[in-house]
Every structure is written in C-alpha cells, then in structure tokens.
Design a protein around this motif. Structure first.
Motif, PDB file in Angstrom:
ATOM      1  N   SER A 180       0.856  -1.186   0.000  1.00 37.76           N
ATOM      2  CA  SER A 180       0.000   0.000   0.000  1.00 37.76           C
ATOM      3  C   SER A 180       0.890   1.233   0.000  1.00 37.76           C
ATOM      4  O   SER A 180       2.075   1.166   0.330  1.00 37.76           O
ATOM      5  N   ALA A 181       0.305   2.364  -0.379  1.00 34.00           N
ATOM      6  CA  ALA A 181       1.078   3.597  -0.487  1.00 34.00           C
ATOM      7  C   ALA A 181       1.645   4.004   0.869  1.00 34.00           C
ATOM      8  O   ALA A 181       1.028   3.791   1.912  1.00 34.00           O
ATOM      9  N   ALA A 182       2.839   4.617   0.832  1.00 30.17           N
ATOM     10  CA  ALA A 182       3.455   5.109   2.057  1.00 30.17           C
ATOM     11  C   ALA A 182       2.559   6.164   2.707  1.00 30.17           C
ATOM     12  O   ALA A 182       2.053   7.051   2.022  1.00 30.17           O
ATOM     13  N   PRO A 183       2.319   6.072   4.028  1.00 29.80           N
ATOM     14  CA  PRO A 183       1.454   7.062   4.678  1.00 29.80           C
ATOM     15  C   PRO A 183       2.106   8.436   4.676  1.00 29.80           C
ATOM     16  O   PRO A 183       3.278   8.577   5.020  1.00 29.80           O
ATOM     17  N   VAL A 184       1.354   9.449   4.280  1.00 25.83           N
ATOM     18  CA  VAL A 184       1.861  10.818   4.205  1.00 25.83           C
ATOM     19  C   VAL A 184       0.870  11.742   4.890  1.00 25.83           C
ATOM     20  O   VAL A 184      -0.324  11.715   4.593  1.00 25.83           O
ATOM     21  N   GLN A 185       1.347  12.556   5.837  1.00 20.73           N
ATOM     22  CA  GLN A 185       0.518  13.536   6.538  1.00 20.73           C
ATOM     23  C   GLN A 185       1.025  14.938   6.201  1.00 20.73           C
ATOM     24  O   GLN A 185       2.069  15.352   6.693  1.00 20.73           O
ATOM     25  N   PRO A 186       0.309  15.697   5.378  1.00 24.46           N
ATOM     26  CA  PRO A 186       0.797  17.019   4.979  1.00 24.46           C
ATOM     27  C   PRO A 186       0.764  18.067   6.076  1.00 24.46           C
ATOM     28  O   PRO A 186       1.542  19.019   6.047  1.00 24.46           O
ATOM     29  N   GLY A 187      -0.125  17.910   7.076  1.00 22.87           N
ATOM     30  CA  GLY A 187      -0.192  18.887   8.164  1.00 22.87           C
ATOM     31  C   GLY A 187      -0.471  20.289   7.665  1.00 22.87           C
ATOM     32  O   GLY A 187      -1.255  20.489   6.739  1.00 22.87           O
ATOM     33  N   GLU A 188       0.195  21.272   8.254  1.00 25.35           N
ATOM     34  CA  GLU A 188       0.055  22.662   7.844  1.00 25.35           C
ATOM     35  C   GLU A 188       1.430  23.274   7.613  1.00 25.35           C
ATOM     36  O   GLU A 188       2.432  22.803   8.158  1.00 25.35           O
ATOM     37  N   VAL A 189       1.477  24.306   6.797  1.00 25.19           N
ATOM     38  CA  VAL A 189       2.712  25.058   6.574  1.00 25.19           C
ATOM     39  C   VAL A 189       2.465  26.511   6.943  1.00 25.19           C
ATOM     40  O   VAL A 189       1.329  26.998   6.900  1.00 25.19           O
ATOM     41  N   GLY A 190       3.512  27.205   7.323  1.00 24.43           N
ATOM     42  CA  GLY A 190       3.408  28.607   7.705  1.00 24.43           C
ATOM     43  C   GLY A 190       3.907  29.519   6.598  1.00 24.43           C
ATOM     44  O   GLY A 190       4.953  29.268   6.000  1.00 24.43           O
ATOM     45  N   THR A 191       3.144  30.558   6.316  1.00 20.03           N
ATOM     46  CA  THR A 191       3.552  31.590   5.360  1.00 20.03           C
ATOM     47  C   THR A 191       3.693  32.896   6.127  1.00 20.03           C
ATOM     48  O   THR A 191       2.738  33.331   6.776  1.00 20.03           O
ATOM     49  N   SER A 192       4.867  33.521   6.087  1.00 19.78           N
ATOM     50  CA  SER A 192       5.100  34.699   6.914  1.00 19.78           C
ATOM     51  C   SER A 192       5.631  35.866   6.091  1.00 19.78           C
ATOM     52  O   SER A 192       6.239  35.677   5.037  1.00 19.78           O
ATOM     53  N   VAL A 193       5.372  37.055   6.589  1.00 19.90           N
ATOM     54  CA  VAL A 193       5.941  38.278   6.031  1.00 19.90           C
ATOM     55  C   VAL A 193       6.488  39.105   7.188  1.00 19.90           C
ATOM     56  O   VAL A 193       5.986  39.046   8.299  1.00 19.90           O
ATOM     57  N   THR A 194       7.548  39.849   6.898  1.00 19.66           N
ATOM     58  CA  THR A 194       8.117  40.777   7.876  1.00 19.66           C
ATOM     59  C   THR A 194       8.019  42.181   7.303  1.00 19.66           C
ATOM     60  O   THR A 194       8.529  42.448   6.207  1.00 19.66           O
ATOM     61  N   VAL A 195       7.327  43.062   8.030  1.00 16.36           N
ATOM     62  CA  VAL A 195       7.070  44.417   7.561  1.00 16.36           C
ATOM     63  C   VAL A 195       7.587  45.418   8.583  1.00 16.36           C
ATOM     64  O   VAL A 195       7.377  45.243   9.791  1.00 16.36           O
ATOM     65  N   SER A 196       8.281  46.437   8.102  1.00 19.94           N
ATOM     66  CA  SER A 196       8.790  47.498   8.971  1.00 19.94           C
ATOM     67  C   SER A 196       7.928  48.753   8.818  1.00 19.94           C
ATOM     68  O   SER A 196       7.509  49.097   7.706  1.00 19.94           O
ATOM     69  N   PHE A 197       7.686  49.425   9.935  1.00 22.70           N
ATOM     70  CA  PHE A 197       6.820  50.609   9.957  1.00 22.70           C
ATOM     71  C   PHE A 197       7.506  51.741  10.712  1.00 22.70           C
ATOM     72  O   PHE A 197       8.309  51.493  11.628  1.00 22.70           O
ATOM     73  N   GLU A 198       7.160  52.962  10.350  1.00 19.86           N
ATOM     74  CA  GLU A 198       7.521  54.139  11.131  1.00 19.86           C
ATOM     75  C   GLU A 198       6.262  54.968  11.352  1.00 19.86           C
ATOM     76  O   GLU A 198       5.533  55.276  10.400  1.00 19.86           O
ATOM     77  N   TYR A 199       5.998  55.292  12.617  1.00 20.16           N
ATOM     78  CA  TYR A 199       4.851  56.113  12.982  1.00 20.16           C
ATOM     79  C   TYR A 199       5.343  57.356  13.741  1.00 20.16           C
ATOM     80  O   TYR A 199       6.252  57.250  14.576  1.00 20.16           O
ATOM     81  N   GLU A 200       4.718  58.466  13.449  1.00 19.60           N
ATOM     82  CA  GLU A 200       4.995  59.672  14.226  1.00 19.60           C
ATOM     83  C   GLU A 200       3.956  59.776  15.338  1.00 19.60           C
ATOM     84  O   GLU A 200       2.755  59.575  15.117  1.00 19.60           O
ATOM     85  N   MET A 201       4.411  60.082  16.555  1.00 22.88           N
ATOM     86  CA  MET A 201       3.494  60.346  17.659  1.00 22.88           C
ATOM     87  C   MET A 201       3.008  61.784  17.561  1.00 22.88           C
ATOM     88  O   MET A 201       3.817  62.709  17.399  1.00 22.88           O
ATOM     89  N   VAL A 202       1.711  61.985  17.640  1.00 24.10           N
ATOM     90  CA  VAL A 202       1.153  63.347  17.527  1.00 24.10           C
ATOM     91  C   VAL A 202       0.265  63.644  18.723  1.00 24.10           C
ATOM     92  O   VAL A 202      -0.311  62.733  19.349  1.00 24.10           O
ATOM     93  N   ARG A 203       0.139  64.939  19.049  1.00 23.64           N
ATOM     94  CA  ARG A 203      -0.684  65.391  20.176  1.00 23.64           C
ATOM     95  C   ARG A 203      -2.163  65.350  19.821  1.00 23.64           C
ATOM     96  O   ARG A 203      -2.533  65.535  18.670  1.00 23.64           O
TER      97      ARG A 203
END
Length: 245
Positions: A222-245
């Motif tokens: 019989s076919a070899a057992p395969v469990q795909p599970g889940e994979v992670g897809t990630s992004v890294t984003v840089s931000f700059e915010y000004e603090m205002v009154r």
C-alpha cells in the motif's frame, strides 16, 4: 526637532519610446516631515494553512570499475526512472535535474594506502507534485521504478499570494496597535503612519539533494502514509509612525 521620513515610489518614464514592459524605472523620493517622536517597528506575522503541493528529491546511484561504465549504467537506470515518473502523470516542467556527480571510490584500511575500487555516479532530480493525495503512491512507485536515493517530501502552497496578503493585513493591524500603545504611554493622543517596507526573501524552500538509502526498498503493498499537516507563510514588515498630540 523636525525629521524627514522618505518613501521611495517607482515611476515609469512616460517619455520613453520603449515598449511599456521594457521602459526603465525611476524612483521618486517623497519627504514627509515629522515634528514628534517616531516609533520604528518590525512586525512578523505568520498564517498557517494546509499545503496543496509537495516536492521530493530522488535519483539513482551506480558503481562500476570504470567511469564510463558507471555513467552508462546510471544513465540507463535514470532514464527508466524519469519515464516512470512521467508515467505517473508528472509534467516535464515538474521534473528538474539537481545534480550529476562522478566520484572515484577508495577502500580505506588502517595503516594501509587507500585502494582504488572504482567509480560512483549519482544523478538526482527534484519532483513537484500538485496532487498531494497521490504523494504516497508516487514515492512507492519511484522506488519500485529503480530509485535508490530519496529525500523529502517538502510541503508548500503553490500560490501563496492570498495567505501573504492575510499576513500583511495582520502585520498592519499589529503594528498600529503597538504604535498606539507606545504613543499613549508617552503621553501622545494619536499616531501618523510615515513609512512601510517589506522584507522579501527568496529561495530555501526546496528539498535537500537526495541521500543514498541504506538499502533499496521493495515496493509496498500500500502507499506510504503521508501527513501534509500545515505550513506557515510569513511576512516581515517594517513601519515608522509619528506620535502626535
């Protein structure tokens, strides 16, 4: 103190006589002045989802007294293996040669000069499978078809644009919440977004080159057992915010 935050925007040179796809690109620099303190954040968000594709490495290793004979045997067996993979419905574009190696082999004994014993040839391919429900069947079939190298599988999402968009949306929300928290703690009432930039990473997703197996597998019932599970897809984003009154 006034701080100038810069954003780079790609612009096509409209005056060019070149076709649109070939027109050179220029960058327009837009300076945004900030009067208040600036919060700089780098946010990574990951989205977990079920994979819909996989890849694995496989190939053939042969040994013979001469380099010519080792290569001849390997080429013959490898062609039969590739034909077997194609017979499983795998397209040509999803079979890629990853390496052909020829090495002299020596027998090393303690306190003796190495003794030459012949040549070894290894030919490896990477196979991409778009129907992962058949992955176990395919792994069994390639081994039955003569493969004595096997590595993987490596699961991934064939088109990850949607999950990356979700990860970006989460990153924006997370960064804004963090920036507001910093502003409030510092005595400011609001924030103003100045810049966004995303780190882009390429490569690293494919399987490692196949390794020789200790013994050739027999075809399974019989076919070899395969469990795909889940994979992670990630992004890294840089931000700059000004603090205002």
């Amino acid at each position: 103190m006034t701080r100038n935050a810069r954003i780079w925007l790609p612009l096509l040179l409209g005056a060019s006589s070149l076709p649109l796809a070939a027109a050179p690109a220029a960058a327009a620099e837009v300076a945004i002045a900030s009067q208040g303190p600036v919060v700089s954040l780098s946010v990574t968000e990951e989205v977990r989802s079920s994979p819909d594709a996989a890849s694995f490495g496989t190939g053939v290793t042969t040994k013979a007294p001469t380099a010519k004979e080792a290569l001849r045997q390997n080429s013959q067996q490898m062609q039969a293996l590739i034909d077997r993979i194609k017979g499983l419905g795998v397209a040509d574009k999803d079979i890629q040669t990853t390496g052909i190696n020829l090495n002299a082999q020596y027998d090393y004994q303690q306190d003796q000069e190495p003794r030459f014993i012949g040549y070894q040839v290894n030919n490896s391919v990477m196979v991409t499978v778009h129907d992962i429900d058949r992955l176990g069947e395919m792994l069994d079939a390639v081994v039955a078809g003569g493969a004595n190298n096997l590595n993987g599988p490596n699961f991934f999402i064939d088109d990850d644009s949607a999950v990356k968009a979700e990860a970006r949306s989460r990153a924006v929300q997370s960064a804004e919440a963090q920036a507001r928290s910093y502003a409030k703690a510092a005595g400011y009432s609001d924030i103003r977004l100045l810049t966004i930039s995303e780190a882009v990473y390429h490569g690293g997703g494919g399987p490692q080159p196949p390794r020789p197996m200790a013994a050739r597998f027999a075809a399974a019932d019989s076919a070899a057992p395969v469990q795909p599970g889940e994979v992670g897809t990630s992004v890294t984003v840089s931000f700059e915010y000004e603090m205002v009154r």
